[in-house]
Design a protein around this motif. Structure first.
Motif, PDB file in Angstrom:
ATOM      1  N   LEU A   1      46.323  38.908  56.249  1.00 20.72           N
ATOM      2  CA  LEU A   1      46.660  39.326  54.892  1.00 20.72           C
ATOM      3  C   LEU A   1      48.060  39.930  54.913  1.00 20.72           C
ATOM      4  N   LYS A   2      48.821  39.664  53.880  1.00 23.74           N
ATOM      5  CA  LYS A   2      50.160  40.240  53.805  1.00 23.74           C
ATOM      6  C   LYS A   2      50.054  41.765  53.824  1.00 23.74           C
ATOM      7  N   TYR A   3      50.900  42.377  54.656  1.00 23.35           N
ATOM      8  CA  TYR A   3      50.790  43.818  54.902  1.00 23.35           C
ATOM      9  C   TYR A   3      50.891  44.644  53.611  1.00 23.35           C
ATOM     10  N   ASN A   4      51.945  44.410  52.829  1.00 26.71           N
ATOM     11  CA  ASN A   4      52.132  45.211  51.609  1.00 26.71           C
ATOM     12  C   ASN A   4      51.024  44.956  50.588  1.00 26.71           C
ATOM     13  N   TYR A   5      50.530  43.730  50.540  1.00 20.27           N
ATOM     14  CA  TYR A   5      49.435  43.384  49.632  1.00 20.27           C
ATOM     15  C   TYR A   5      48.171  44.159  50.001  1.00 20.27           C
ATOM     16  N   LEU A   6      47.842  44.184  51.290  1.00 19.27           N
ATOM     17  CA  LEU A   6      46.654  44.910  51.734  1.00 19.27           C
ATOM     18  C   LEU A   6      46.823  46.405  51.524  1.00 19.27           C
ATOM     19  N   LEU A   7      48.020  46.924  51.806  1.00 17.65           N
ATOM     20  CA  LEU A   7      48.262  48.353  51.637  1.00 17.65           C
ATOM     21  C   LEU A   7      48.064  48.766  50.183  1.00 17.65           C
ATOM     22  N   THR A   8      48.515  47.931  49.250  1.00 17.61           N
ATOM     23  CA  THR A   8      48.311  48.207  47.825  1.00 17.61           C
ATOM     24  C   THR A   8      46.826  48.250  47.487  1.00 17.61           C
ATOM     25  N   LYS A   9      46.073  47.286  48.025  1.00 11.64           N
ATOM     26  CA  LYS A   9      44.625  47.254  47.774  1.00 11.64           C
ATOM     27  C   LYS A   9      43.953  48.524  48.320  1.00 11.64           C
ATOM     28  N   LEU A  10      44.350  48.946  49.517  1.00 14.16           N
ATOM     29  CA  LEU A  10      43.753  50.127  50.124  1.00 14.16           C
ATOM     30  C   LEU A  10      44.058  51.370  49.302  1.00 14.16           C
ATOM     31  N   ARG A  11      45.271  51.472  48.800  1.00 15.96           N
ATOM     32  CA  ARG A  11      45.675  52.665  48.043  1.00 15.96           C
ATOM     33  C   ARG A  11      45.039  52.726  46.670  1.00 15.96           C
ATOM     34  N   GLN A  12      44.527  51.597  46.187  1.00 18.91           N
ATOM     35  CA  GLN A  12      43.810  51.601  44.911  1.00 18.91           C
ATOM     36  C   GLN A  12      42.449  52.287  45.028  1.00 18.91           C
ATOM     37  N   GLY A  13      41.975  52.444  46.260  1.00 25.07           N
ATOM     38  CA  GLY A  13      40.722  53.149  46.492  1.00 25.07           C
ATOM     39  C   GLY A  13      39.496  52.262  46.500  1.00 25.07           C
ATOM     40  N   ARG A  14      38.452  52.749  47.143  1.00 26.84           N
ATOM     41  CA  ARG A  14      37.137  52.099  47.181  1.00 26.84           C
ATOM     42  C   ARG A  14      37.178  50.693  47.793  1.00 26.84           C
ATOM     43  N   PHE A  15      38.087  50.484  48.712  1.00 21.48           N
ATOM     44  CA  PHE A  15      38.194  49.160  49.326  1.00 21.48           C
ATOM     45  C   PHE A  15      36.923  48.810  50.093  1.00 21.48           C
ATOM     46  N   LEU A  16      36.325  49.813  50.754  1.00 21.56           N
ATOM     47  CA  LEU A  16      35.119  49.564  51.538  1.00 21.56           C
ATOM     48  C   LEU A  16      33.863  49.519  50.670  1.00 21.56           C
ATOM     49  N   GLN A  17      34.001  49.807  49.377  1.00 15.07           N
ATOM     50  CA  GLN A  17      32.846  49.794  48.484  1.00 15.07           C
ATOM     51  C   GLN A  17      32.888  48.620  47.504  1.00 15.07           C
ATOM     52  N   SER A  18      33.786  47.687  47.722  1.00 18.52           N
ATOM     53  CA  SER A  18      33.980  46.609  46.744  1.00 18.52           C
ATOM     54  C   SER A  18      33.563  45.252  47.302  1.00 18.52           C
ATOM     55  N   LEU A  19      33.074  44.430  46.406  1.00 10.94           N
ATOM     56  CA  LEU A  19      32.792  43.026  46.719  1.00 10.94           C
ATOM     57  C   LEU A  19      34.012  42.217  46.303  1.00 10.94           C
TER      58      LEU A  19
END
Length: 202
Positions: free
Chosen positions: A46-64
Motif C-alpha cells: 500500500l502506498k505509504y502516505n495513503y495508508l498513513l492517512t487511513k490510520l490517522r482517520q482512526g478505527r482502522f482496526l475496527q473497520s471492514l
C-alpha cells in the motif's frame, strides 16, 4: 448502525521475505499480506502516505474494508495488525484477513456516551469516569457497528454502568463472559475532600 464499507487500495507485491519488503519500503510503499478464507496468502503493498492517512482517520482496526487490487476480484478484509517502527512509530507492515459478510469476528468497538446534560450526577458536578472507551465484541463482519451507545439520562453520582446495561446491536455480544464496568459517575473532588474532612473530624 452498521458503517459503510470503504475501499482500501493496494497493489500486488512481487517476491516475499525481508528483501522484498525492504524494497517495497524504499519505493514508498508499506508491505502487507492478505490471508484467510482457505486461500493462499497474497503479498500486497500500500502506498505509504495513503495508508498513513487511513490510520490517522482512526478505527482502522475496527473497520471492514473492500480491498481493491488491480487484476484481482474485490474482497472484504479487516486489518489484524499494523507493525510499526519502534522508534518512529510509523507503519512498516500490515496484516489483512479475508472475511465473508456472515463471518463472525472479534474486534474493539468505540463507546459513545450521550445525554450528559440529562444526568443529575453530572449536573451536580460529578465526573464521568470512563473505564473502557472501547469494548471488544463478537460481531458479524457484514454488520460491524460504528459504535455502541451509553445513555447517561438519569445517572446520579455513584452510579456504575456495566456492559449488561448497554443495548448492543443485533447479533453482537461481548467477548468477555462477565458483567464488566464501562464507566461510572464519580463525586467531584471537592465533595470527596469535604466528605473526607468530615469523616476525619468525626
Amino acid at each position: 448502525m452498521a458503517r459503510e464499507i470503504t475501499d482500501l487500495l493496494a497493489e500486488v507485491r512481487t517476491g516475499t521475505g525481508k528483501g522484498a519488503a525492504r524494497q517495497a519500503r524504499r519505493e514508498g510503499y508499506v508491505p502487507g499480506i492478505v490471508y484467510g478464507d482457505g486461500q493462499e496468502p497474497t503479498p500486497v503493498k500500500l502506498k505509504y502516505n495513503y495508508l498513513l492517512t487511513k490510520l490517522r482517520q482512526g478505527r482502522f482496526l475496527q473497520s471492514l474494508f473492500n480491498l481493491k487490487v488491480e487484476g484481482q476480484p474485490d474482497v472484504h478484509v479487516i486489518c489484524r495488525g499494523v507493525q510499526r517502527d519502534v522508534v518512529k512509530d510509523l507503519p512498516t507492515h500490515v496484516d489483512l484477513m479475508r472475511v465473508h459478510d456472515e463471518s463472525r469476528i472479534e474486534l474493539f468497538v468505540h463507546v459513545d456516551f450521550i445525554n450528559q446534560e440529562a444526568s443529575p450526577g453530572l449536573k451536580r458536578g460529578g465526573v464521568l469516569t470512563v473505564v473502557r472507551s472501547e469494548v471488544e465484541l463478537e460481531v458479524t463482519a457484514g454488520d460491524i457497528p460504528d459504535h455502541i451507545t451509553v445513555d447517561l439520562t438519569g445517572k446520579v453520582i455513584g452510579d456504575v454502568i456495566h456492559i449488561e446495561d448497554v443495548v448492543l446491536p443485533a447479533g453482537a455480544k461481548p467477548t468477555i463472559n462477565r458483567n464488566f464496568v464501562i464507566a461510572n459517575i464519580a463525586a467531584p473532588s471537592g465533595l470527596v475532600s469535604a466528605d473526607n474532612e468530615e469523616a476525619g473530624a468525626t
